[in-house]
Structure formats: structure tokens, C-alpha cells
Scaffold this motif. Structure first.
Motif, PDB file in Angstrom:
ATOM      1  N   GLU A  28      41.125  41.975   8.425  1.00 42.85           N
ATOM      2  CA  GLU A  28      41.304  42.172   9.859  1.00 42.85           C
ATOM      3  C   GLU A  28      40.049  41.839  10.656  1.00 42.85           C
ATOM      4  O   GLU A  28      40.124  41.173  11.691  1.00 42.85           O
ATOM      5  N   LEU A  29      38.898  42.297  10.194  1.00 42.76           N
ATOM      6  CA  LEU A  29      37.662  42.051  10.936  1.00 42.76           C
ATOM      7  C   LEU A  29      37.384  40.561  11.059  1.00 42.76           C
ATOM      8  O   LEU A  29      36.997  40.068  12.127  1.00 42.76           O
TER       9      LEU A  29
ATOM     10  N   THR B  67      39.878  39.057  13.619  1.00 40.27           N
ATOM     11  CA  THR B  67      39.563  39.371  15.017  1.00 40.27           C
ATOM     12  C   THR B  67      38.407  38.510  15.530  1.00 40.27           C
ATOM     13  O   THR B  67      38.424  38.067  16.683  1.00 40.27           O
TER      14      THR B  67
ATOM     15  N   ARG C  73      40.654  44.439  17.610  1.00 44.21           N
ATOM     16  CA  ARG C  73      41.298  44.898  16.388  1.00 44.21           C
ATOM     17  C   ARG C  73      42.615  45.593  16.707  1.00 44.21           C
ATOM     18  O   ARG C  73      43.571  45.505  15.943  1.00 44.21           O
TER      19      ARG C  73
END
Length: 247
Positions: free
Chosen positions: A40-41, A44, A51
Motif C-alpha cells: 500500500e505505501l 500511494t 492511503r
């Protein structure tokens, strides 16, 4: 996969725009079943979104059965045809037993797809309609014959997806796998491609206007036209002619 290429639309929320683009990558096969999305990081940062927005988009795709998210394992792409019990395997076996006969496949499509279009006209959300419109718009100037075939498959799969009934999406995905021979470039012509695009626009218009009877009628007409075009193209091919187009 270059995640920086995901474009942002202008009429929907950030999570909806993200979910549309990610869904498109799954529908057209860019993201394959079993493929793992970046953390996810990392996503993003590449996409330039928060996020929270990314998680909302992923939640929407998970709700639609297109991805599977588990702590410690990450996010994995699913196929709409992935059954969650033995019925999926049984369905695949039955459909696979047709031997890929195009006439049989088109007969099945004529029974299945018009009611699916009718149901989609009653259930498709504004976010869903944006996806369908983008697919049809791209059909006007495809990069290649193969690209058009990918758009065509994605359009029909998206309609099934937008019934919001995972079983119908699963069934349509199985049918799409069998339709592949009918989308062969050897059976396709420019006329067939233009006719199909116009038919797709009419189906989209009916779905967007919420007219189930019209959507069902237009889908039925489209499949009937596809049958005639394939028969004509196959005859021309047998006579030594060549073609280029899609369904």
C-alpha cells in the motif's frame, strides 16, 4: 506494470477513480489472476494518493470479488471466474466440454448476455457507467486488432460485473474464455469492428438510461449480428480471404 500510468478521471471521487482504473487492469488482463499488487505505501507514493483513498478503492474491488486481501500476504488479483466453492470447478468443466464450437458459444451468449445487460441497466452505478464509457470510447481508435479484442472482452465482462452478482460475472468469464476463437483476427473484419462498436454504444446508452428492455434487446441484436458476421468471415477465410477486426 508501471503504476504511474494510472490516469485520474475528473467526475468521481478519488477512491472511485482508482477503483475504476484498477478494475480495468483486471478486466483487460493487464493484471492477471494470482498477481500480487505492490504494498500500500508503495502504491500511494506511485499514484500520488492518500492511503485512505487507496484503501477505499481496494475495499471496493474486494467487495466486487476482484481482489483478495489478507494481513501479512498482501493483495492478490482474483479472476471473476474464481469460484469460492466446488460449483465453480463444476461449471468450468461443463462449459469446457463444448469443445470451443463457436456456434454453441454464440447460442449460449444469446441466452445469457441479454438478461445480464437488462440487469446491469437496473444496477450499474455512476462509477460503473464511467468504466463502460471509457471502454467504448477506446474502441473508436484501438492500437491494434488485438487491443480491440481486449477492449471487447473487457466491455462484456464489465457489464456482467455490474449486475453485482458474482455468479453471473463468474459465468460470463468462463464464456469469455471460450469466445476467444470468435475473436481471432483471422475471423475479424473492419466492418465487423465498426458494427460492434456501434452496437456497444447502443447497449451502453440503454444501460445508462436504466431501460432494461432496451438493453436486453440491443444485446440480443448485437449477438445476432456477431453470429452473421462470423459466419460470413469464416466463409471468406475458407475461400482464401483475410480479415481484421473484432467482436
Amino acid at each position: 506494470m508501471d503504476w504511474t500510468e494510472i490516469e485520474q478521471g475528473r467526475t468521481l471521487s478519488v477512491p472511485d477513480r482508482l477503483s475504476i482504473r484498477l478494475e480495468r487492469l483486471i478486466l483487460d488482463g493487464t493484471l492477471q489472476p494470482g498477481e500480487k499488487l505492490p504494498p500500500e505505501l508503495e502504491l500511494t507514493e506511485r499514484l500520488g494518493v492518500s492511503r485512505v483513498s487507496l484503501r477505499q478503492a481496494l475495499h471496493e474491488l474486494e467487495r466486487r470479488g476482484l481482489i483478495d486481501r489478507k494481513p501479512g500476504r498482501g493483495t492478490v488479483v482474483l479472476s471473476p471466474a474464481d469460484a469460492r466453492d466446488a460449483s465453480g470447478a463444476a461449471l468450468a468443466e461443463v462449459l469446457g466440454s463444448t469443445g470451443g464450437e463457436i456456434a454453441h458459444i454464440l447460442e449460449l451468449r444469446s441466452i445469457i448476455e441479454p438478461p445480464i445487460a437488462a440487469l446491469a441497466s437496473q444496477r450499474a452505478t455512476p462509477r460503473d457507467l464511467v468504466q463502460l464509457e471509457q471502454l467504448v470510447d477506446e474502441m473508436a481508435s484501438p492500437e491494434s486488432k488485438e487491443h480491440y479484442a481486449e477492449l471487447d472482452r473487457a466491455f462484456h465482462q464489465a457489464i456482467a460485473q455490474y449486475t453485482h452478482n458474482p455468479l453471473l460475472a463468474m459465468l460470463n468469464e468462463q464464456i469469455a474464455n471460450l469466445i476467444a476463437p470468435s475473436r481471432s483476427t483471422a475471423l475479424q473484419t473492419q466492418e465487423r469492428r465498426d458494427t460492434s462498436t456501434a452496437a456497444h454504444r447502443r447497449i451502453l446508452a440503454a444501460i445508462a438510461s436504466g431501460e432494461p428492455e432496451v438493453a436486453e434487446h440491443e444485446a440480443a441484436l448485437h449477438i445476432g449480428a456477431v453470429r452473421e458476421q462470423i459466419e460470413h468471415a469464416a466463409a471468406a477465410l475458407a475461400a482464401g480471404a483475410t480479415g481484421d477486426g473484432a467482436d
